[in-house]
Structure formats: C-alpha cells, structure tokens
Design a protein around this motif. Structure first.
Motif, mmCIF file in Angstrom:
data_model
loop_
_atom_site.group_PDB
_atom_site.id
_atom_site.type_symbol
_atom_site.label_atom_id
_atom_site.label_comp_id
_atom_site.label_asym_id
_atom_site.label_seq_id
_atom_site.Cartn_x
_atom_site.Cartn_y
_atom_site.Cartn_z
ATOM 1 N N GLN A 77 0.810 -1.215 0.000
ATOM 2 C CA GLN A 77 0.000 0.000 0.000
ATOM 3 C C GLN A 77 0.843 1.264 0.000
ATOM 4 O OE1 GLN A 77 -2.391 -0.408 3.557
ATOM 5 N NE2 GLN A 77 -3.928 -1.674 2.548
ATOM 6 N N SER A 78 2.104 1.145 0.385
ATOM 7 C CA SER A 78 2.878 2.346 0.709
ATOM 8 C C SER A 78 4.370 2.052 0.704
ATOM 9 C CB SER A 78 2.445 2.838 2.095
ATOM 10 O OG SER A 78 3.318 3.794 2.619
ATOM 11 N N PHE A 79 5.171 3.104 0.543
ATOM 12 C CA PHE A 79 6.621 2.966 0.714
ATOM 13 C C PHE A 79 6.942 2.511 2.136
ATOM 14 C CE2 PHE A 79 10.851 5.016 1.577
ATOM 15 C CZ PHE A 79 11.596 4.200 0.733
ATOM 16 N N LEU A 80 6.071 2.845 3.076
ATOM 17 C CA LEU A 80 6.305 2.488 4.471
ATOM 18 C C LEU A 80 6.303 0.982 4.674
ATOM 19 C CD1 LEU A 80 6.699 3.313 7.420
ATOM 20 C CD2 LEU A 80 4.212 3.510 7.628
ATOM 21 N N ASP A 81 5.401 0.245 4.030
ATOM 22 C CA ASP A 81 5.383 -1.203 4.256
ATOM 23 C C ASP A 81 6.646 -1.860 3.699
ATOM 24 O OD1 ASP A 81 4.663 -2.096 1.415
ATOM 25 O OD2 ASP A 81 2.800 -1.070 1.899
ATOM 26 N N ILE A 85 8.909 -4.196 6.266
ATOM 27 C CA ILE A 85 9.213 -5.575 5.895
ATOM 28 C C ILE A 85 10.716 -5.778 5.746
ATOM 29 C CG2 ILE A 85 8.979 -7.301 4.057
ATOM 30 C CD1 ILE A 85 6.142 -6.196 3.585
ATOM 31 N N PHE A 86 11.376 -4.860 5.062
ATOM 32 C CA PHE A 86 12.818 -4.982 4.858
ATOM 33 C C PHE A 86 13.563 -4.982 6.190
ATOM 34 C CE2 PHE A 86 17.066 -3.219 4.274
ATOM 35 C CZ PHE A 86 17.565 -4.081 3.303
ATOM 36 N N HIS A 87 13.161 -4.112 7.092
ATOM 37 C CA HIS A 87 13.825 -4.028 8.393
ATOM 38 C C HIS A 87 13.599 -5.289 9.212
ATOM 39 C CE1 HIS A 87 14.526 -2.554 12.562
ATOM 40 N NE2 HIS A 87 15.508 -1.904 11.972
#
Length: 241
Positions: A77-81, A85-87
């Motif tokens: 949905q967003s750059f935030l997800d 997830i990556f972190h």
C-alpha cells in the motif's frame, strides 16, 4: 495544519537522510553485502524512528517473522510497508520493477544486495530468469518478497492478484508467508500528508507447499485481504475516508 507542517518537514528530512546514509556506508557496502544490508536497514530504522516523534506515526510488526528460505507474498500500500518488511526480515530479496535499478543511491544498493529486477513487459521471462539465478546459486539464500498485486494499492481499492506469485510458489517448493498491512492509510500512495497512528505489518501463518495454483491464490488473497481490512479498521480507516 500542524500535522501538514510536520508531514512536510518529515518528508524533507528522510529525503535528505537517504543520500547521507547511503554515502556514509558506501565504502563498506562496495565490498560487502552485509554492509549494503546494514545501510538500508539503518535508513529504514531512521525513517520509522523519526516518524514516531515527528509525525506521531508508530510502526509495529506482528506475527512470526521468517528467517529461513521462504516466499513472502505481501500486501503493498505504501513505501512504508517496504521499509517495515525490509527491516524485519534478515535477508529480504525483493522482486521489483527494473526501473529502480537506475534510481540514485537506491539503485546501487539494490544491485549490491542482488534484488530481483523484473521487466514488467516481459514478466514471464523475468520470473524464469530469477528461478534460473536462484537454482544456479547466483543469488544467496534469503526471503524472496513479492507484491502479489504487482503495485501499490490504496485502502479500499480492489486489484487482482497476479499469477506470478503462484508460479514462484509452485517452482520454489517453499512455504509462502502471506503479509497484511494497513500502512497505506497512514502513508498514502500519493500526497504529502502523513497521518498519526499505528502502522502494522503482520506476518500470517504459512501456506505450505503443494496446493494447486487456484487453491493457493484463493487462500493467499483471502488471508491477506481479510487481515489487511481488519488492520485498516483497527487503525481508524473508513471507506471513502
């Protein structure tokens, strides 16, 4: 109005932080994938940490985070997800559009971490090349992350789940971890406003290997959409909000 000001200041500082962190870690990242991963995890951590005190946006990971070789099929949905997830994952290998390779800073790091670039116009060939690379050992083991709808999808918008996820599931023979999120409500696909609240990424129970394509896709979509909608409601989202 105050939240708008905070949002703009936040966007400015995370934009500036990207090249600063990228350049600071460059000497290590040039010779080590671990250095590249550390740099990108540092940037993700900075974005999440600074969001907490600048715009009142907290980030939370729920469920069991996989650490072995699995396919991760996530709601996008967003750059935030992406950052959450990556972190969270030890060695995420994102399937991403090829154009990102030419993005300053981000592109160089994605190449170093051997992310999987897909030519959207030749998706079938790209998936086969990716499988060839994995089996030939040219890509180190990790968690392969695919966005099953192929792009960011705003809350409340319906978009089909693409068959590429089922192809990978069938060929890899690995468990698939569905991932739900409500990040798009707080950090929308477009615009500058960032909403305060709790952005959640939730790792769901694995779908074990062996299902047919149709059964797998139905199970994946049901799990991801049901949980994502529940998270959105928990976060305060309402249709047409």
């Amino acid at each position: 109005m105050l939240q708008w000001v905070r949002s703009i200041l936040y966007i400015i500082q995370v934009t500036i932080a990207m090249p600063i962190i990228g350049l600071a870690f460059a000497p290590w990242a040039m010779f080590s994938k671990t250095g590249a991963y550390t740099a990108c995890k540092t940037y993700a951590a900075w974005c999440m940490w600074s969001a907490r005190w600048m715009i009142g946006l907290r980030c939370e990971v729920r469920g069991k985070v996989p650490d072995g070789e699995v396919l991760v099929a996530a709601k996008h949905q967003s750059f935030l997800d992406i950052m959450i997830i990556f972190h969270a994952l030890p060695r995420a290998k994102f399937i991403m559009k090829k154009e990102i390779l030419w993005t300053p800073v981000i592109g160089q790091y994605t190449k170093r971490m051997q992310m999987i670039a897909v030519d959207r116009g030749k998706r079938g060939k790209a998936i086969q090349k990716m499988m060839d690379d994995v089996h030939a050992g040219r890509i180190e083991p990790g968690q392969i992350v695919i966005y099953s709808q192929g792009t960011r999808v705003a809350p409340g918008v319906s978009a089909p789940y693409k068959v590429g996820t089922a192809v990978l599931y069938g060929q890899l023979g690995q468990p698939c971890i569905p991932v739900a999120t409500n990040a798009g409500y707080f950090w929308p696909r477009r615009g500058l406003y960032r909403r305060p609240g709790l952005a959640v990424v939730e790792f769901l129970d694995p779908i074990e290997p062996g299902l047919s394509k149709d059964a797998f896709m139905a199970d994946l979509e049901q799990k991801v959409e049901t949980t994502s909608n529940a998270l959105l409601k928990e976060g305060g989202w309402q249709p047409n909000a």
